[in-house]
Design a protein around this motif. Structure first.
Motif, mmCIF file in Angstrom:
data_model
loop_
_atom_site.group_PDB
_atom_site.id
_atom_site.type_symbol
_atom_site.label_atom_id
_atom_site.label_comp_id
_atom_site.label_asym_id
_atom_site.label_seq_id
_atom_site.Cartn_x
_atom_site.Cartn_y
_atom_site.Cartn_z
ATOM 1 N N VAL A 1 14.404 4.565 -16.445
ATOM 2 C CA VAL A 1 13.815 3.302 -16.902
ATOM 3 C C VAL A 1 12.342 3.315 -16.515
ATOM 4 O O VAL A 1 11.989 3.654 -15.379
ATOM 5 C CB VAL A 1 14.529 2.089 -16.280
ATOM 6 C CG1 VAL A 1 13.806 0.792 -16.640
ATOM 7 C CG2 VAL A 1 15.985 2.025 -16.747
ATOM 8 N N VAL A 2 11.494 2.978 -17.457
ATOM 9 C CA VAL A 2 10.045 2.986 -17.254
ATOM 10 C C VAL A 2 9.535 1.557 -17.351
ATOM 11 O O VAL A 2 9.990 0.780 -18.201
ATOM 12 C CB VAL A 2 9.357 3.860 -18.331
ATOM 13 C CG1 VAL A 2 7.835 3.810 -18.178
ATOM 14 C CG2 VAL A 2 9.856 5.300 -18.241
ATOM 15 N N THR A 3 8.599 1.199 -16.486
ATOM 16 C CA THR A 3 7.946 -0.093 -16.593
ATOM 17 C C THR A 3 6.498 0.055 -16.149
ATOM 18 O O THR A 3 6.037 1.155 -15.838
ATOM 19 C CB THR A 3 8.697 -1.175 -15.790
ATOM 20 O OG1 THR A 3 8.176 -2.465 -16.138
ATOM 21 C CG2 THR A 3 8.567 -0.955 -14.282
ATOM 22 N N LEU A 4 5.795 -1.073 -16.126
ATOM 23 C CA LEU A 4 4.376 -1.085 -15.755
ATOM 24 C C LEU A 4 4.223 -1.672 -14.358
ATOM 25 O O LEU A 4 5.105 -2.394 -13.884
ATOM 26 C CB LEU A 4 3.584 -1.903 -16.784
ATOM 27 C CG LEU A 4 2.056 -1.762 -16.777
ATOM 28 C CD1 LEU A 4 1.643 -0.345 -17.207
ATOM 29 C CD2 LEU A 4 1.419 -2.792 -17.710
ATOM 30 N N ASN A 5 3.093 -1.397 -13.750
ATOM 31 C CA ASN A 5 2.772 -1.823 -12.390
ATOM 32 C C ASN A 5 3.270 -3.235 -12.065
ATOM 33 O O ASN A 5 2.883 -4.211 -12.702
ATOM 34 C CB ASN A 5 1.255 -1.752 -12.212
ATOM 35 C CG ASN A 5 0.811 -2.109 -10.810
ATOM 36 O OD1 ASN A 5 1.598 -2.106 -9.860
ATOM 37 N ND2 ASN A 5 -0.468 -2.413 -10.669
ATOM 38 N N HIS A 6 4.114 -3.313 -11.047
ATOM 39 C CA HIS A 6 4.697 -4.585 -10.620
ATOM 40 C C HIS A 6 3.986 -5.174 -9.408
ATOM 41 O O HIS A 6 4.369 -6.238 -8.925
ATOM 42 C CB HIS A 6 6.161 -4.366 -10.237
ATOM 43 C CG HIS A 6 6.325 -3.428 -9.081
ATOM 44 N ND1 HIS A 6 6.049 -2.079 -9.194
ATOM 45 C CD2 HIS A 6 6.696 -3.634 -7.800
ATOM 46 C CE1 HIS A 6 6.277 -1.497 -8.016
ATOM 47 N NE2 HIS A 6 6.665 -2.423 -7.165
ATOM 48 N N ARG A 7 2.976 -4.477 -8.923
ATOM 49 C CA ARG A 7 2.300 -4.930 -7.703
ATOM 50 C C ARG A 7 1.216 -5.952 -8.039
ATOM 51 O O ARG A 7 0.791 -6.085 -9.184
ATOM 52 C CB ARG A 7 1.724 -3.729 -6.960
ATOM 53 C CG ARG A 7 2.797 -2.733 -6.532
ATOM 54 C CD ARG A 7 2.218 -1.607 -5.697
ATOM 55 N NE ARG A 7 3.241 -0.640 -5.328
ATOM 56 C CZ ARG A 7 4.076 -0.774 -4.306
ATOM 57 N NH1 ARG A 7 3.998 -1.854 -3.539
ATOM 58 N NH2 ARG A 7 4.970 0.156 -4.034
ATOM 59 N N ASP A 8 0.747 -6.666 -7.018
ATOM 60 C CA ASP A 8 -0.219 -7.742 -7.242
ATOM 61 C C ASP A 8 -1.573 -7.234 -7.716
ATOM 62 O O ASP A 8 -2.305 -7.961 -8.389
ATOM 63 C CB ASP A 8 -0.416 -8.556 -5.958
ATOM 64 C CG ASP A 8 0.810 -9.386 -5.616
ATOM 65 O OD1 ASP A 8 1.598 -9.706 -6.532
ATOM 66 O OD2 ASP A 8 0.984 -9.732 -4.427
ATOM 67 N N GLY A 9 -1.916 -5.990 -7.369
ATOM 68 C CA GLY A 9 -3.200 -5.425 -7.775
ATOM 69 C C GLY A 9 -3.029 -4.129 -8.526
ATOM 70 O O GLY A 9 -1.954 -3.524 -8.541
ATOM 71 N N TRP A 10 -4.133 -3.660 -9.162
ATOM 72 C CA TRP A 10 -4.109 -2.420 -9.942
ATOM 73 C C TRP A 10 -4.422 -1.202 -9.109
ATOM 74 O O TRP A 10 -4.222 -0.070 -9.556
ATOM 75 C CB TRP A 10 -5.095 -2.517 -11.100
ATOM 76 C CG TRP A 10 -4.617 -3.397 -12.210
ATOM 77 C CD1 TRP A 10 -5.118 -4.609 -12.562
ATOM 78 C CD2 TRP A 10 -3.524 -3.141 -13.098
ATOM 79 N NE1 TRP A 10 -4.407 -5.134 -13.622
ATOM 80 C CE2 TRP A 10 -3.423 -4.250 -13.978
ATOM 81 C CE3 TRP A 10 -2.619 -2.090 -13.241
ATOM 82 C CZ2 TRP A 10 -2.456 -4.330 -14.973
ATOM 83 C CZ3 TRP A 10 -1.668 -2.169 -14.242
ATOM 84 C CH2 TRP A 10 -1.592 -3.265 -15.095
ATOM 85 N N GLY A 11 -4.935 -1.368 -7.892
ATOM 86 C CA GLY A 11 -5.264 -0.225 -7.049
ATOM 87 C C GLY A 11 -4.476 -0.249 -5.768
ATOM 88 O O GLY A 11 -3.486 -0.966 -5.635
ATOM 89 N N ASP A 12 -4.939 0.529 -4.785
ATOM 90 C CA ASP A 12 -4.213 0.610 -3.522
ATOM 91 C C ASP A 12 -5.008 0.026 -2.353
ATOM 92 O O ASP A 12 -4.663 0.236 -1.199
ATOM 93 C CB ASP A 12 -3.840 2.065 -3.212
ATOM 94 C CG ASP A 12 -5.067 2.968 -3.081
ATOM 95 O OD1 ASP A 12 -6.199 2.466 -3.265
ATOM 96 O OD2 ASP A 12 -4.888 4.159 -2.792
#
Length: 250
Positions: free
Chosen positions: A119-130
Motif C-alpha cells: 500500500v502506497v500513500t503520501l507523507n503523513h507527517r506534519d512537515g515535508w522535511g526532517d
C-alpha cells in the motif's frame, strides 16, 4: 549531516504483485512517486489508485462543481501515462478531510476489495522535511496518510468494521508494507530513471491545475520539478535518480 542523510537507501522490496496507492487529491501521486509506478507496471505488477477526494477545491479560479470532473479526467489520463487503469474516488470533501473511523472504514474496504501486498500513500507527517523549519504539510495529506497506516491493519481484522464482511468484503491481512512517498524520513528507494519521462508526462496531464499554480510554461515547470526531485537522493542510492519511501513493514 544527520544519520538519516548519511545512510544509503536500499531498494524497496520487489517481491509483490499487487499495490494500491491511496492519496488525498489528484496530482498527489504525480508529485510523489509516478516514476516508481511506471517501473512497477513495466514489470507486470498491478497498481490501482484510490483518491479520497476529486480535488474540487484545488483551483481557486474554477468552481468546485466544474473543477471536480475536470480533475478526475486529468487524474485518469495521468494514471494511464504510467500504466495504471484502475482509478477510484471516495468523494470525501477536498480541503476538509477528517481523520476518523469513517475514513479508515472507506480505505479498509478498498484494501479488502483490491487485496494488495503493498500500500502506497503520501507523507503523513506534519512537515515535508526532517527538521524543525520544514514546510508544513496540509491537513488532508496528514489525515489520509495516517488513516492509510491504520486501515492497512483494520483491513485484516474481522472485528473492526464487521459490516464490511456483510458487504462481501472478507478480511485481507496480506498487506506486507505501507510505503510513504515524499517523507522526510526515507528508508528505501526505487530507481526513477526508467520511468522518469513517463512521470513527467503523468504530472503534465494535470495541466489545468499546473496552469493555475504557476506562470511558468507547464512543460518547463514539470520537467524541472520531477527531475530535481528524482536527483535529490541520488547520492544515497548509488548515484541513480530515486523515488524515496518511508517503509513500514507489517
Amino acid at each position: 549531516m544527520t544519520d538519516n542523510e548519511a545512510t544509503d537507501l536500499p531498494e524497496l522490496p520487489g517481491d509483490w504483485q499487487r499495490a494500491l496507492a491511496v492519496v488525498a487529491h489528484p496530482d498527489d501521486l504525480e508529485y510523489g512517486c509516478a516514476a516508481a509506478v511506471a517501473s512497477w507496471t513495466d514489470a507486470g505488477k498491478e497498481v490501482g489508485y484510490l483518491l479520497v477526494t476529486r480535488g474540487e477545491a484545488g483551483i481557486d479560479t474554477i468552481a468546485p462543481d466544474v473543477c471536480a470532473p475536470l480533475r478526475e479526467r486529468e487524474q485518469r489520463a495521468s494514471a494511464a501515462a504510467v500504466g495504471v487503469t484502475t482509478v477510484e474516488f471516495l468523494d470525501h470533501r477536498d480541503g476538509v478531510i477528517e481523520y476518523g473511523t469513517a475514513l479508515r472504514r472507506d480505505i479498509a474496504a478498498a484494501i479488502r476489495r483490491h487485496r494488495p501486498e503493498l500500500v502506497v500513500t503520501l507523507n503523513h507527517r506534519d512537515g515535508w522535511g526532517d527538521g524543525p523549519g520544514a514546510p508544513r504539510n496540509t491537513p488532508d495529506h496528514v489525515a489520509v496518510g495516517r488513516a492509510v497506516l491504520d486501515a492497512a491493519s483494520d483491513a485484516g481484522n474481522r472485528w473492526i468494521f464487521p459490516e464490511l464482511a456483510d458487504q462481501g468484503l472478507a478480511p485481507w491481512d496480506g498487506v506486507r508494507w505501507v510505503a510513504v512517498a515524499a517523507s522526510g524520513f526515507p528508508t528505501h528507494a526505487v530507481d526513477a530513471g526508467p520511468g522518469l519521462e513517463r512521470a513527467i508526462e503523468s504530472l503534465l496531464c494535470h495541466r489545468a491545475y499546473i496552469e493555475a499554480l504557476t506562470d511558468r510554461k507547464p512543460e518547463e515547470y514539470v520537467r524541472e520539478f520531477v527531475t530535481e526531485t528524482a536527483t535529490r537522493s541520488a547520492a544515497r542510492f548509488g548515484g541513480r535518480p530515486a523515488v524515496t519511501f518511508e517503509v513500514f513493514p507489517r
